[in-house]
Scaffold this active site. Structure first.
Site, PDB file in Angstrom:
ATOM      1  N   CYS A 132      -5.357  38.868  49.814  1.00 50.83           N
ATOM      2  CA  CYS A 132      -4.122  38.637  50.555  1.00 50.83           C
ATOM      3  C   CYS A 132      -4.436  37.783  51.782  1.00 50.83           C
ATOM      4  CB  CYS A 132      -3.527  39.954  50.997  1.00 50.83           C
ATOM      5  SG  CYS A 132      -3.292  41.099  49.640  1.00 50.83           S
TER       6      CYS A 132
ATOM      7  N   ARG B 277      -3.485  32.375  49.036  1.00 47.23           N
ATOM      8  CA  ARG B 277      -4.176  33.669  48.989  1.00 47.23           C
ATOM      9  C   ARG B 277      -3.340  34.750  48.316  1.00 47.23           C
ATOM     10  NH1 ARG B 277      -8.959  34.208  52.122  1.00 47.23           N
ATOM     11  NH2 ARG B 277      -8.761  36.432  51.795  1.00 47.23           N
TER      12      ARG B 277
ATOM     13  N   TRP C 118      -1.342  39.515  47.475  1.00 45.00           N
ATOM     14  CA  TRP C 118      -1.796  39.416  46.088  1.00 45.00           C
ATOM     15  C   TRP C 118      -1.968  40.858  45.642  1.00 45.00           C
ATOM     16  CZ3 TRP C 118      -2.100  35.933  42.385  1.00 45.00           C
ATOM     17  CH2 TRP C 118      -2.848  36.238  41.243  1.00 45.00           C
TER      18      TRP C 118
ATOM     19  N   ASN D 231      -6.008  43.280  53.472  1.00 42.38           N
ATOM     20  CA  ASN D 231      -6.530  42.554  52.323  1.00 42.38           C
ATOM     21  C   ASN D 231      -7.717  43.341  51.803  1.00 42.38           C
ATOM     22  OD1 ASN D 231      -7.506  40.669  50.465  1.00 42.38           O
ATOM     23  ND2 ASN D 231      -8.729  39.633  52.034  1.00 42.38           N
ATOM     24  N   GLY D 232      -7.744  43.631  50.493  1.00 38.37           N
ATOM     25  CA  GLY D 232      -8.877  44.367  49.931  1.00 38.37           C
ATOM     26  C   GLY D 232      -8.405  45.533  49.087  1.00 38.37           C
TER      27      GLY D 232
ATOM     28  N   GLU E 185     -17.257  29.103  25.362  1.00 36.41           N
ATOM     29  CA  GLU E 185     -16.733  29.001  26.725  1.00 36.41           C
ATOM     30  C   GLU E 185     -17.362  27.815  27.470  1.00 36.41           C
ATOM     31  OE1 GLU E 185     -14.277  29.996  28.158  1.00 36.41           O
ATOM     32  OE2 GLU E 185     -14.656  29.885  30.280  1.00 36.41           O
TER      33      GLU E 185
ATOM     34  N   LYS F   2     -15.205  24.673  28.876  1.00 36.44           N
ATOM     35  CA  LYS F   2     -15.223  24.261  30.293  1.00 36.44           C
ATOM     36  C   LYS F   2     -15.553  22.772  30.386  1.00 36.44           C
ATOM     37  CE  LYS F   2     -13.529  26.883  31.881  1.00 36.44           C
ATOM     38  NZ  LYS F   2     -13.111  28.201  31.514  1.00 36.44           N
TER      39      LYS F   2
ATOM     40  N   GLU G 126     -12.520  20.528  29.044  1.00 33.60           N
ATOM     41  CA  GLU G 126     -11.294  20.454  29.843  1.00 33.60           C
ATOM     42  C   GLU G 126     -11.532  19.812  31.204  1.00 33.60           C
ATOM     43  OE1 GLU G 126      -9.493  24.185  31.005  1.00 33.60           O
ATOM     44  OE2 GLU G 126     -11.425  25.191  31.064  1.00 33.60           O
TER      45      GLU G 126
ATOM     46  N   HIS H 133     -26.175  25.074   9.004  1.00 36.40           N
ATOM     47  CA  HIS H 133     -25.152  24.961   7.963  1.00 36.40           C
ATOM     48  C   HIS H 133     -24.268  23.729   8.164  1.00 36.40           C
ATOM     49  CE1 HIS H 133     -26.368  28.805   6.396  1.00 36.40           C
ATOM     50  NE2 HIS H 133     -26.266  29.327   7.617  1.00 36.40           N
TER      51      HIS H 133
ATOM     52  N   LYS I 199      -1.866  25.608  34.755  1.00 35.74           N
ATOM     53  CA  LYS I 199      -2.527  26.890  35.002  1.00 35.74           C
ATOM     54  C   LYS I 199      -1.908  28.006  34.155  1.00 35.74           C
ATOM     55  CE  LYS I 199      -5.512  29.597  36.887  1.00 35.74           C
ATOM     56  NZ  LYS I 199      -6.843  29.522  36.271  1.00 35.74           N
TER      57      LYS I 199
HETATM   58  C1  F6R Z   1      -9.484  27.518  30.323  1.00 36.02           C
HETATM   59  C2  F6R Z   1      -8.293  28.313  30.642  1.00 36.02           C
HETATM   60  C3  F6R Z   1      -7.363  28.632  29.552  1.00 36.02           C
HETATM   61  C4  F6R Z   1      -6.755  30.032  29.753  1.00 36.02           C
HETATM   62  C5  F6R Z   1      -5.634  30.262  28.724  1.00 36.02           C
HETATM   63  C6  F6R Z   1      -5.059  31.665  28.844  1.00 36.02           C
HETATM   64  O1  F6R Z   1     -10.300  27.338  31.427  1.00 36.02           O
HETATM   65  O2  F6R Z   1      -8.074  28.660  31.772  1.00 36.02           O
HETATM   66  O3  F6R Z   1      -7.955  28.521  28.297  1.00 36.02           O
HETATM   67  O4  F6R Z   1      -7.768  30.975  29.625  1.00 36.02           O
HETATM   68  O5  F6R Z   1      -4.613  29.330  28.904  1.00 36.02           O
HETATM   69  O6  F6R Z   1      -4.488  31.865  30.086  1.00 36.02           O
HETATM   70  P1  F6R Z   1      -4.196  33.327  30.605  1.00 36.02           P
HETATM   71  O7  F6R Z   1      -5.502  33.997  30.788  1.00 36.02           O
HETATM   72  O8  F6R Z   1      -3.451  33.140  31.902  1.00 36.02           O
HETATM   73  O9  F6R Z   1      -3.366  34.014  29.558  1.00 36.02           O
END
Ligand code: F6R
Length: 608
Positions: free
Chosen positions: A2, A27, A75, A101-102, A481, A485, A488, A504, A603
């Protein structure tokens, strides 16, 4: 995570607090609120949602006058993002107001004790406990009351406290959450971080662990938990607002990668006590969890990879058949779901449409549903029968980092819980696993030391057009993963494979221009991943290995070795994720990519 801002001085507090809050929304944006001591009366105004709601609300209210006050952006961690749970929180007799916050880990014990003394609670938050506790301990000296109260708190906190009977004092205190004092000219400030006070002053003093500050218009006094005087050590902030919000990091993503020890600590601590596990927010009865005969995990992208790691733990420890499904495909199949199925939706945002549709489908087919989520009160946890929260704090960078590792932590803790319920793991067998889990924040902290080395490797290989990632068992999903990373963030083509699959087909890709990142930490499949690396090395491929310290066998095979601390295999993906995240980050930076906002991505993906 927060945001906190406090003001005490000769002028009106409200405009300064609102201005500070405007620079703290990164935050948390679940609610915003402020408290001002207005003609001897504590006045609180707070609204759920973004700061704009509070600003609109204030326009309709009589002006808040007063020269001392506190503001907060929330948050949510304990209690949904409602008005009732918004900060500031008042004590029972409205003599004390607190912003926090915490996470207070012993809030339930304290709540019970305060209830027995006649205190009534108006919210579901852990914070309200602090307000009542301070009121209970107050004997005329505000700093002493807060000091005695915080000595009873466990967990993490940065708090700001205002007293009805002290119009020229604010008290701040911290443990495991940052808090600073802003030193102005005839006015002083309290803040969770520097951006909040930057327009007013650039002289700030960060409080140390367990320090408390008494802030008056004319000066600041700092003491430690025993009440001894401590020096106030101001520094001059030289950053601009944008870099201050990122706490000096060039990107939110890098800040979030480095926040992982804290995020993991907040997620793990309070849930394990080496003997057993607690999920206070999970209100599904144990007998219903125990009755599950099948487990289906639905998620997208990085969250799905966390589910894939957890599959190993659910099957190995709880002996429960576990399927991990990409949520976008799940409901277009004809999934075999019944009343004996526990369906788990894993999601950072709690709003991903594919995951929401999948978990609704599972519920409609009779499954018991559980969300693992980072955003309290989001749509997906509300659609499920139960929820366990990751306490990663807001994730601003589009690429998920701290959400991923905290999802693995929560899912693996759930696996231990389920195993204990099902009797497949004894208390004695669970103990070393919980100890290993408690060691993860420190191991991740140590893994972060590879940053400089990874940055140099990133510069060297940023011009490669293709990358391969391999791993085995618990670290096999980290191959996916790591590749995700890199794709993207840098727009470089990358693929993840189980090391055993290389022969294979994909081995045909390998030549002396082709880098393969191999996660080769010690564990049950260690010899196997080494054989897979040998196959690549024999074909001249460039091997970058993530391995444990002093591993001569890996060193003999790999061109570069990134060392991370050795841990139990089950928890190792949280540690090996660190160099994978850093490699993708630094390659993207070397290529001049927009790290926090990669092209074509958002996001929260709220469309199907
Ligand atoms: C990759 C990434 C996405 C999310 C996916 C699910 O770095 O951030 O692959 O993991 O869009 O998003 P959430 O977790 O918000 O359902």
């Amino acid at each position: 995570m927060c945001g906190i801002i406090g003001y005490v001085g000769p002028g009106p507090a409200t405009p300064q607090i609102l201005s500070g809050l405007q620079r703290l929304d990164y935050r948390g944006y679940d609610s915003a609120g402020l408290v001002v001591l207005d003609h001897g009366r504590i006045r609180v105004e707070k609204m759920p949602g973004k700061l704009e709601h509070l600003l609109d609300h204030l326009k309709k209210m009589p002006e808040m006058n007063g020269c001392v006050g506190l503001g907060h952006t929330r948050w949510a961690t304990h209690g949904g993002p409602t008005q009732r749970n918004a900060h500031p929180h008042l004590s029972h007799r409205a003599s004390v107001a607190v912003v926090h916050n915490g996470i207070i880990e012993n809030h339930e014990t304290l709540r019970r004790r305060l209830r027995a003394r006649g205190y009534r609670f108006a919210s579901e938050t852990d914070t309200e406990v602090i307000a009542h506790l301070i009121e209970d301990l107050y004997r005329g000296n505000p700093l002493e009351a807060v000091r005695r109260a915080v000595n009873l708190l466990e967990g993490s906190f940065a708090i700001g406290v205002l007293f009805r009977d002290h119009p020229d004092v604010l008290i701040g205190a911290r443990l495991n959450s940052p808090l600073l004092v802003g030193l102005g000219d005839g006015a002083n400030y309290l803040a969770s971080d520097a951006p909040a006070v930057l327009p007013f002053t650039r002289r700030v003093a960060y409080l140390e662990e367990r320090e408390l500050a008494e802030i008056r218009p004319g000066g600041v006094r700092v003491i430690d938990a025993e009440g001894r005087e401590r020096p106030v050590r101001p520094i001059q902030i030289k950053w601009d607002f944008a870099s201050a919000a990122k706490e000096g990091y060039p990107h939110f993503m890098l800040k979030e990668v480095f926040e992982q020890p804290r995020a993991l600590r907040d997620t793990i601590r309070g849930r394990t006590n080496r003997q057993d596990l607690h999920f206070p927010e999970l209100d599904i009865p144990a007998r219903r969890l125990k009755a599950a005969r099948r487990l289906v995990i639905v998620a997208c992208g990085t969250a799905a990879h966390a589910g894939m790691v957890a599959k190993y733990a659910f099957e190995e420890l709880a002996r429960i058949p576990t399927e991990v499904c990409f949520a976008s495909e799940f409901r277009y199949g004809d999934p075999v779901i019944g009343r004996d199925t526990l369906a788990i939706a894993v999601t950072q945002s709690g709003e991903t449409m594919d995951t929401l549709c999948a978990i609704r489908e599972a519920k409609a087919r009779g499954a018991l549903t559980l969300a693992v989520c980072n955003v309290v009160g989001a749509t997906i946890p509300r659609a499920c029968d139960g929820v366990v929260y990751t306490h990663a704090g807001p994730e601003i960078g589009v690429a998920s980092t701290k959400a991923y590792t905290t999802q693995i932590a929560v899912l693996e803790l759930l696996a231990v819980r389920l195993a204990r319920l099902r009797g497949t793991l004894s208390r004695a067998e669970a103990r070393p696993l919980l100890r290993a889990m408690e060691g993860v924040p420190l191991a991740v902290q140590e893994a972060l030391e590879c940053d400089g080395h990874v940055k140099r490797l990133a510069r060297r290989y940023s011009r490669c057009r293709n990358f391969m990632y391999i791993g085995r068992r618990y670290n096999f999903p980290n191959a996916y993963e790591g590749a995700l990373k890199l794709k993207e963030l840098s727009y470089i083509h990358a693929e993840g494979y189980g090391g055993g699959e290389m022969k294979h087909g994909p081995l045909a890709l390998v030549d002396d221009t082709f880098p393969t990142v191999a996660v080769a930490v010690r564990g049950r499949a260690y010899d196997k991943i080494l054989s897979n690396m040998k196959e690549i090395e024999a074909r001249g491929g460039i091997l970058i290995a993530i391995a444990n310290p002093r591993d001569a066998r890996v060193k003999a095979l790999a061109r570069h070795v990134i060392e991370v601390p050795e841990t139990a295999e089950m928890v190792s993906p949280m540690v090996t994720a660190v160099p994978l995240q850093l490699l993708a980050y630094h390659i993207a930076v070397a290529l001049g990519r927009d790290v926090d906002k990669p092209r074509n991505l958002a996001k929260a993906v709220t469309v199907e």
